[in-house]
Design a protein around this motif. Sequence first.
Motif, PDB file in Angstrom:
ATOM      1  N   ALA A 301       0.822  -1.220   0.000  1.00  0.00           N
ATOM      2  CA  ALA A 301       0.000   0.000   0.000  1.00  0.00           C
ATOM      3  C   ALA A 301       0.861   1.277   0.000  1.00  0.00           C
ATOM      4  O   ALA A 301       0.344   2.369  -0.246  1.00  0.00           O
ATOM      5  CB  ALA A 301      -0.935  -0.008   1.215  1.00  0.00           C
ATOM      6  N   TRP A 302       2.153   1.168   0.283  1.00  0.00           N
ATOM      7  CA  TRP A 302       3.020   2.354   0.237  1.00  0.00           C
ATOM      8  C   TRP A 302       3.145   2.843  -1.207  1.00  0.00           C
ATOM      9  O   TRP A 302       3.439   2.059  -2.110  1.00  0.00           O
ATOM     10  CB  TRP A 302       4.431   2.029   0.713  1.00  0.00           C
ATOM     11  CG  TRP A 302       4.593   1.813   2.188  1.00  0.00           C
ATOM     12  CD1 TRP A 302       3.610   1.718   3.139  1.00  0.00           C
ATOM     13  CD2 TRP A 302       5.839   1.624   2.891  1.00  0.00           C
ATOM     14  NE1 TRP A 302       4.163   1.489   4.372  1.00  0.00           N
ATOM     15  CE2 TRP A 302       5.524   1.434   4.249  1.00  0.00           C
ATOM     16  CE3 TRP A 302       7.171   1.590   2.503  1.00  0.00           C
ATOM     17  CZ2 TRP A 302       6.496   1.215   5.225  1.00  0.00           C
ATOM     18  CZ3 TRP A 302       8.145   1.374   3.469  1.00  0.00           C
ATOM     19  CH2 TRP A 302       7.810   1.198   4.813  1.00  0.00           C
ATOM     20  N   ASP A 303       2.929   4.138  -1.422  1.00  0.00           N
ATOM     21  CA  ASP A 303       3.224   4.685  -2.749  1.00  0.00           C
ATOM     22  C   ASP A 303       4.701   5.094  -2.784  1.00  0.00           C
ATOM     23  O   ASP A 303       5.409   4.973  -1.765  1.00  0.00           O
ATOM     24  CB  ASP A 303       2.289   5.843  -3.116  1.00  0.00           C
ATOM     25  CG  ASP A 303       2.408   7.003  -2.139  1.00  0.00           C
ATOM     26  OD1 ASP A 303       3.347   7.003  -1.312  1.00  0.00           O
ATOM     27  OD2 ASP A 303       1.555   7.908  -2.181  1.00  0.00           O
ATOM     28  N   GLU A 304       5.149   5.584  -3.928  1.00  0.00           N
ATOM     29  CA  GLU A 304       6.585   5.862  -4.061  1.00  0.00           C
ATOM     30  C   GLU A 304       7.043   6.937  -3.064  1.00  0.00           C
ATOM     31  O   GLU A 304       8.130   6.837  -2.487  1.00  0.00           O
ATOM     32  CB  GLU A 304       6.914   6.277  -5.506  1.00  0.00           C
ATOM     33  CG  GLU A 304       8.417   6.383  -5.724  1.00  0.00           C
ATOM     34  CD  GLU A 304       8.798   6.602  -7.187  1.00  0.00           C
ATOM     35  OE1 GLU A 304       7.880   6.705  -8.024  1.00  0.00           O
ATOM     36  OE2 GLU A 304      10.016   6.678  -7.465  1.00  0.00           O
ATOM     37  N   ALA A 305       6.199   7.957  -2.871  1.00  0.00           N
ATOM     38  CA  ALA A 305       6.585   9.037  -1.947  1.00  0.00           C
ATOM     39  C   ALA A 305       6.740   8.480  -0.532  1.00  0.00           C
ATOM     40  O   ALA A 305       7.674   8.840   0.194  1.00  0.00           O
ATOM     41  CB  ALA A 305       5.542  10.150  -1.984  1.00  0.00           C
ATOM     42  N   THR A 306       5.838   7.603  -0.145  1.00  0.00           N
ATOM     43  CA  THR A 306       5.926   6.997   1.203  1.00  0.00           C
ATOM     44  C   THR A 306       7.195   6.149   1.309  1.00  0.00           C
ATOM     45  O   THR A 306       7.904   6.193   2.314  1.00  0.00           O
ATOM     46  CB  THR A 306       4.679   6.110   1.472  1.00  0.00           C
ATOM     47  OG1 THR A 306       3.526   6.892   1.203  1.00  0.00           O
ATOM     48  CG2 THR A 306       4.651   5.596   2.894  1.00  0.00           C
ATOM     49  N   TRP A 307       7.443   5.387   0.235  1.00  0.00           N
ATOM     50  CA  TRP A 307       8.642   4.531   0.252  1.00  0.00           C
ATOM     51  C   TRP A 307       9.903   5.374   0.383  1.00  0.00           C
ATOM     52  O   TRP A 307      10.790   5.071   1.189  1.00  0.00           O
ATOM     53  CB  TRP A 307       8.696   3.689  -1.029  1.00  0.00           C
ATOM     54  CG  TRP A 307       9.868   2.747  -1.061  1.00  0.00           C
ATOM     55  CD1 TRP A 307       9.985   1.565  -0.391  1.00  0.00           C
ATOM     56  CD2 TRP A 307      11.108   2.932  -1.774  1.00  0.00           C
ATOM     57  NE1 TRP A 307      11.213   0.992  -0.651  1.00  0.00           N
ATOM     58  CE2 TRP A 307      11.930   1.805  -1.503  1.00  0.00           C
ATOM     59  CE3 TRP A 307      11.590   3.921  -2.616  1.00  0.00           C
ATOM     60  CZ2 TRP A 307      13.202   1.656  -2.039  1.00  0.00           C
ATOM     61  CZ3 TRP A 307      12.866   3.768  -3.153  1.00  0.00           C
ATOM     62  CH2 TRP A 307      13.656   2.657  -2.863  1.00  0.00           C
ATOM     63  N   LEU A 308       9.959   6.473  -0.381  1.00  0.00           N
ATOM     64  CA  LEU A 308      11.145   7.331  -0.323  1.00  0.00           C
ATOM     65  C   LEU A 308      11.308   7.938   1.071  1.00  0.00           C
ATOM     66  O   LEU A 308      12.406   8.011   1.610  1.00  0.00           O
ATOM     67  CB  LEU A 308      11.035   8.454  -1.370  1.00  0.00           C
ATOM     68  CG  LEU A 308      11.300   8.015  -2.811  1.00  0.00           C
ATOM     69  CD1 LEU A 308      10.952   9.122  -3.789  1.00  0.00           C
ATOM     70  CD2 LEU A 308      12.765   7.587  -2.982  1.00  0.00           C
ATOM     71  N   ARG A 309      10.176   8.360   1.640  1.00  0.00           N
ATOM     72  CA  ARG A 309      10.222   8.972   2.971  1.00  0.00           C
ATOM     73  C   ARG A 309      10.643   7.939   4.027  1.00  0.00           C
ATOM     74  O   ARG A 309      11.516   8.178   4.842  1.00  0.00           O
ATOM     75  CB  ARG A 309       8.837   9.556   3.292  1.00  0.00           C
ATOM     76  CG  ARG A 309       8.804  10.492   4.479  1.00  0.00           C
ATOM     77  CD  ARG A 309       7.470  11.210   4.598  1.00  0.00           C
ATOM     78  NE  ARG A 309       6.338  10.298   4.710  1.00  0.00           N
ATOM     79  CZ  ARG A 309       5.397  10.145   3.773  1.00  0.00           C
ATOM     80  NH1 ARG A 309       5.439  10.850   2.667  1.00  0.00           N
ATOM     81  NH2 ARG A 309       4.400   9.290   3.951  1.00  0.00           N
ATOM     82  N   ASN A 310      10.022   6.778   3.961  1.00  0.00           N
ATOM     83  CA  ASN A 310      10.243   5.775   5.009  1.00  0.00           C
ATOM     84  C   ASN A 310      11.585   5.053   4.909  1.00  0.00           C
ATOM     85  O   ASN A 310      12.005   4.412   5.868  1.00  0.00           O
ATOM     86  CB  ASN A 310       9.119   4.733   4.993  1.00  0.00           C
ATOM     87  CG  ASN A 310       7.818   5.293   5.535  1.00  0.00           C
ATOM     88  OD1 ASN A 310       7.800   6.413   6.053  1.00  0.00           O
ATOM     89  ND2 ASN A 310       6.752   4.543   5.419  1.00  0.00           N
ATOM     90  N   THR A 311      12.203   5.106   3.749  1.00  0.00           N
ATOM     91  CA  THR A 311      13.474   4.377   3.611  1.00  0.00           C
ATOM     92  C   THR A 311      14.678   5.327   3.603  1.00  0.00           C
ATOM     93  O   THR A 311      15.796   4.889   3.341  1.00  0.00           O
ATOM     94  CB  THR A 311      13.505   3.528   2.321  1.00  0.00           C
ATOM     95  OG1 THR A 311      13.307   4.409   1.206  1.00  0.00           O
ATOM     96  CG2 THR A 311      12.444   2.449   2.333  1.00  0.00           C
ATOM     97  N   GLU A 312      14.447   6.577   3.908  1.00  0.00           N
ATOM     98  CA  GLU A 312      15.559   7.534   3.902  1.00  0.00           C
ATOM     99  C   GLU A 312      16.632   7.090   4.908  1.00  0.00           C
ATOM    100  O   GLU A 312      16.327   6.752   6.052  1.00  0.00           O
ATOM    101  CB  GLU A 312      15.045   8.932   4.258  1.00  0.00           C
ATOM    102  CG  GLU A 312      16.080   9.958   3.937  1.00  0.00           C
ATOM    103  CD  GLU A 312      15.547  11.369   3.960  1.00  0.00           C
ATOM    104  OE1 GLU A 312      14.328  11.558   4.140  1.00  0.00           O
ATOM    105  OE2 GLU A 312      16.377  12.271   3.807  1.00  0.00           O
ATOM    106  N   GLY A 313      17.873   7.082   4.457  1.00  0.00           N
ATOM    107  CA  GLY A 313      18.982   6.709   5.352  1.00  0.00           C
ATOM    108  C   GLY A 313      19.041   5.224   5.667  1.00  0.00           C
ATOM    109  O   GLY A 313      19.688   4.821   6.628  1.00  0.00           O
ATOM    110  N   MET A 314      18.352   4.407   4.870  1.00  0.00           N
ATOM    111  CA  MET A 314      18.341   2.965   5.135  1.00  0.00           C
ATOM    112  C   MET A 314      18.943   2.201   3.950  1.00  0.00           C
ATOM    113  O   MET A 314      18.850   2.644   2.804  1.00  0.00           O
ATOM    114  CB  MET A 314      16.902   2.475   5.368  1.00  0.00           C
ATOM    115  CG  MET A 314      16.253   3.078   6.597  1.00  0.00           C
ATOM    116  SD  MET A 314      14.540   2.532   6.775  1.00  0.00           S
ATOM    117  CE  MET A 314      14.757   0.818   7.283  1.00  0.00           C
TER     118      MET A 314
END
Length: 371
Positions: A301-314
């Motif tokens: 359900a994560w869209d690309e913006a969510t993925w980019l936000r949630n995976t920052e620095g990972m």
Amino acid sequence: MAHADPAAANSDAGALQRIADALPEWAAAQGFNGLGITRIALDADAAHLRKWLDRAHHGSMDWMARHAALRSDPAALHPGTIRVVSVRMPYLPESIQQAEAALGDSSRAYISRYALGRDYHKLMRKRLKKLGAQIEQAIAEALPSLRADQRPFVDSGPVLEKALARDARLGWIGKHTLLLQRDQGSFFFLGELLTNLPLPETQAAPVRDLCGSCSACIDICPTGAIIGPQQLDARRCISYLTIEHDGPIPLELRADIGNRIFGCDDCQLVCPWNRHATPSREADFAPRHGLDTATLLELWAWDEATWLRNTEGMALRRAGWQGWRRNLAVALGNAPPLPEAVQALEAAKPDASDLVTEHIEWAITRLTQAC
Ligand code: SF4
Ligand code: SF4
């Protein structure tokens, strides 16, 4: 460092030995749970690497072949290097049982335990730099005529890190090709400080290979990637397929990937020496965004913006957005055949790339056939 005066040479050697003796404690203060110093003697490992490359077991990781010569010659990588200080940092963010629970539930996403928290590269490099600065200060005080020239590496350059760590007495290389140690298992990162300082080598005896007749890692590998003791065909390894590999995942391996969406830990989870592995106390390695317990549908359900936000620095970023969606589609195809999974996959098709669409269609076919 060459001295005509033997008394001066002895005092230099004594100072270097005192610095080497202090290193494990300085390393522990930076969160490392092991440190060793080795000379560079990697001829046998270089030959092993060449054979591996000749057999094309590195898949599309062309950079492995491009920098093969550098890997076994740290002095070519950083001129003047005569010793390598090798360090180990444990990363397991939770218990083995918690990892096994995530892996055993096919509706949940399994992410390799090293990738649940902050990217380890920056953290470890920073700590290694601090360790290097401490060595340089000690050298400046004890041996001002010596100029330290050092460079840290954390999986960031062509370095045969496992072979160097083995030679630094930090463990043995197991049949699964990873470094392990009887009290620490294998859930740790490795880092290296290349140095021009003639530090005395760690004097302990080589760590005894305790694999013995065990073949648990070979037997459990879902895709048969460990083709023999210490022989990995990366093209079949789920870590390679879900992280390094850009294109479609080979059809014959998709079902075996199960719910593993980023990396795979099976060969480590099954290893008897990891029964003793204790979770890391490093707050940065703690799971973010509930990724250790998330379901496949929640992550889908994560869209690309969510993925980019949630995976920052990972480290998760390494798969890329397309790779992440491709992997999730495969895992959903291997999940329980719920109508909501088919609906979610169908709904994503209009915005999906050709690569992801093909994997979505594979997953839908599999789920509908299983219904
Ligand atoms: S990481 Fe997984 S796929 Fe790769 S060798 Fe280990 S068990 Fe096999
Ligand atoms: S599972 Fe067994 S064979 Fe594999 S690395 Fe561990 S001890 Fe060695």
